[in-house]
Design a protein around this motif. Structure first.
Motif, PDB file in Angstrom:
ATOM      1  N   MET A 149      30.143  45.843  55.038  1.00  0.00           N
ATOM      2  CA  MET A 149      30.912  45.690  53.811  1.00  0.00           C
ATOM      3  C   MET A 149      29.981  45.392  52.637  1.00  0.00           C
ATOM      4  O   MET A 149      29.078  44.592  52.742  1.00  0.00           O
ATOM      5  N   ILE A 150      30.259  46.017  51.531  1.00  0.00           N
ATOM      6  CA  ILE A 150      29.516  45.790  50.291  1.00  0.00           C
ATOM      7  C   ILE A 150      30.415  44.999  49.344  1.00  0.00           C
ATOM      8  O   ILE A 150      31.604  45.288  49.224  1.00  0.00           O
ATOM      9  N   VAL A 151      29.851  44.002  48.685  1.00  0.00           N
ATOM     10  CA  VAL A 151      30.580  43.241  47.669  1.00  0.00           C
ATOM     11  C   VAL A 151      29.823  43.381  46.356  1.00  0.00           C
ATOM     12  O   VAL A 151      28.634  43.083  46.286  1.00  0.00           O
ATOM     13  N   GLU A 152      30.526  43.875  45.349  1.00  0.00           N
ATOM     14  CA  GLU A 152      29.953  43.949  44.001  1.00  0.00           C
ATOM     15  C   GLU A 152      30.710  42.967  43.120  1.00  0.00           C
ATOM     16  O   GLU A 152      31.939  42.837  43.226  1.00  0.00           O
ATOM     17  N   VAL A 153      29.981  42.290  42.256  1.00  0.00           N
ATOM     18  CA  VAL A 153      30.572  41.299  41.361  1.00  0.00           C
ATOM     19  C   VAL A 153      30.273  41.726  39.924  1.00  0.00           C
ATOM     20  O   VAL A 153      29.137  42.067  39.598  1.00  0.00           O
ATOM     21  N   PHE A 154      31.313  41.707  39.099  1.00  0.00           N
ATOM     22  CA  PHE A 154      31.202  42.162  37.718  1.00  0.00           C
ATOM     23  C   PHE A 154      31.620  41.051  36.756  1.00  0.00           C
ATOM     24  O   PHE A 154      32.535  40.282  37.039  1.00  0.00           O
ATOM     25  N   LYS A 155      30.963  41.015  35.613  1.00  0.00           N
ATOM     26  CA  LYS A 155      31.355  40.147  34.510  1.00  0.00           C
ATOM     27  C   LYS A 155      32.272  40.971  33.609  1.00  0.00           C
ATOM     28  O   LYS A 155      31.944  42.113  33.259  1.00  0.00           O
ATOM     29  N   THR A 156      33.435  40.400  33.240  1.00  0.00           N
ATOM     30  CA  THR A 156      34.386  41.130  32.397  1.00  0.00           C
ATOM     31  C   THR A 156      34.813  40.252  31.220  1.00  0.00           C
ATOM     32  O   THR A 156      34.450  39.080  31.138  1.00  0.00           O
ATOM     33  N   ASN A 157      35.619  40.840  30.358  1.00  0.00           N
ATOM     34  CA  ASN A 157      36.213  40.078  29.266  1.00  0.00           C
ATOM     35  C   ASN A 157      37.728  39.968  29.427  1.00  0.00           C
ATOM     36  O   ASN A 157      38.446  39.734  28.462  1.00  0.00           O
ATOM     37  N   VAL A 158      38.214  40.136  30.640  1.00  0.00           N
ATOM     38  CA  VAL A 158      39.644  39.997  30.924  1.00  0.00           C
ATOM     39  C   VAL A 158      40.004  38.517  30.757  1.00  0.00           C
ATOM     40  O   VAL A 158      39.339  37.649  31.322  1.00  0.00           O
ATOM     41  N   GLN A 159      41.061  38.253  29.993  1.00  0.00           N
ATOM     42  CA  GLN A 159      41.410  36.867  29.677  1.00  0.00           C
ATOM     43  C   GLN A 159      42.662  36.369  30.399  1.00  0.00           C
ATOM     44  O   GLN A 159      42.733  35.216  30.785  1.00  0.00           O
ATOM     45  N   GLN A 160      43.640  37.239  30.553  1.00  0.00           N
ATOM     46  CA  GLN A 160      44.936  36.785  31.038  1.00  0.00           C
ATOM     47  C   GLN A 160      45.263  37.342  32.421  1.00  0.00           C
ATOM     48  O   GLN A 160      44.844  38.445  32.776  1.00  0.00           O
ATOM     49  N   LYS A 161      46.024  36.547  33.154  1.00  0.00           N
ATOM     50  CA  LYS A 161      46.415  36.920  34.509  1.00  0.00           C
ATOM     51  C   LYS A 161      47.158  38.257  34.530  1.00  0.00           C
ATOM     52  O   LYS A 161      46.959  39.074  35.424  1.00  0.00           O
ATOM     53  N   LYS A 162      48.000  38.484  33.522  1.00  0.00           N
ATOM     54  CA  LYS A 162      48.768  39.725  33.437  1.00  0.00           C
ATOM     55  C   LYS A 162      47.831  40.941  33.330  1.00  0.00           C
ATOM     56  O   LYS A 162      48.063  41.974  33.952  1.00  0.00           O
ATOM     57  N   GLU A 163      46.782  40.806  32.524  1.00  0.00           N
ATOM     58  CA  GLU A 163      45.793  41.890  32.386  1.00  0.00           C
ATOM     59  C   GLU A 163      45.088  42.123  33.725  1.00  0.00           C
ATOM     60  O   GLU A 163      44.889  43.270  34.137  1.00  0.00           O
ATOM     61  N   ALA A 164      44.704  41.051  34.374  1.00  0.00           N
ATOM     62  CA  ALA A 164      44.010  41.156  35.658  1.00  0.00           C
ATOM     63  C   ALA A 164      44.883  41.852  36.697  1.00  0.00           C
ATOM     64  O   ALA A 164      44.405  42.719  37.435  1.00  0.00           O
ATOM     65  N   GLN A 165      46.169  41.492  36.731  1.00  0.00           N
ATOM     66  CA  GLN A 165      47.075  42.118  37.693  1.00  0.00           C
ATOM     67  C   GLN A 165      47.198  43.616  37.438  1.00  0.00           C
ATOM     68  O   GLN A 165      47.199  44.416  38.377  1.00  0.00           O
ATOM     69  N   MET A 166      47.300  44.003  36.170  1.00  0.00           N
ATOM     70  CA  MET A 166      47.397  45.422  35.819  1.00  0.00           C
ATOM     71  C   MET A 166      46.131  46.173  36.246  1.00  0.00           C
ATOM     72  O   MET A 166      46.193  47.264  36.802  1.00  0.00           O
TER      73      MET A 166
END
Length: 70
Positions: free
Chosen positions: A1-18
């Motif tokens: 398994m490969i795990v990649e981790v990204f830095k984002t500018n997502v602020q709200q849970k609703k945005e993350a869910q979408m």
């Protein structure tokens, strides 16, 4: 398994869910989640083959910043 981790500018849970729904459509075999409590608003993608540029492109096309966290 490969795990990649990204830095984002997502602020709200609703945005993350979408975005998780969108990414899951493109990468159905991957485990995808956000950690919005982290200062880097982490996106974590786990799977057999993770192609960071495809994930970055998808987030950019939805007007979010996304870079691989080293």
């Amino acid at each position: 398994m490969i795990v990649e981790v990204f830095k984002t500018n997502v602020q709200q849970k609703k945005e993350a869910q979408m975005l998780v729904q969108l990414l899951t459509q493109h990468f159905p075999a991957h485990k995808i989640n956000f950690d919005l409590s982290d200062c880097d608003k982490i996106l974590r993608v786990e799977g057999e083959q993770v192609v960071p540029q495809r994930i970055i492109t998808l987030l950019h096309s939805n007007n979010y910043q996304c870079i691989v966290l080293e």
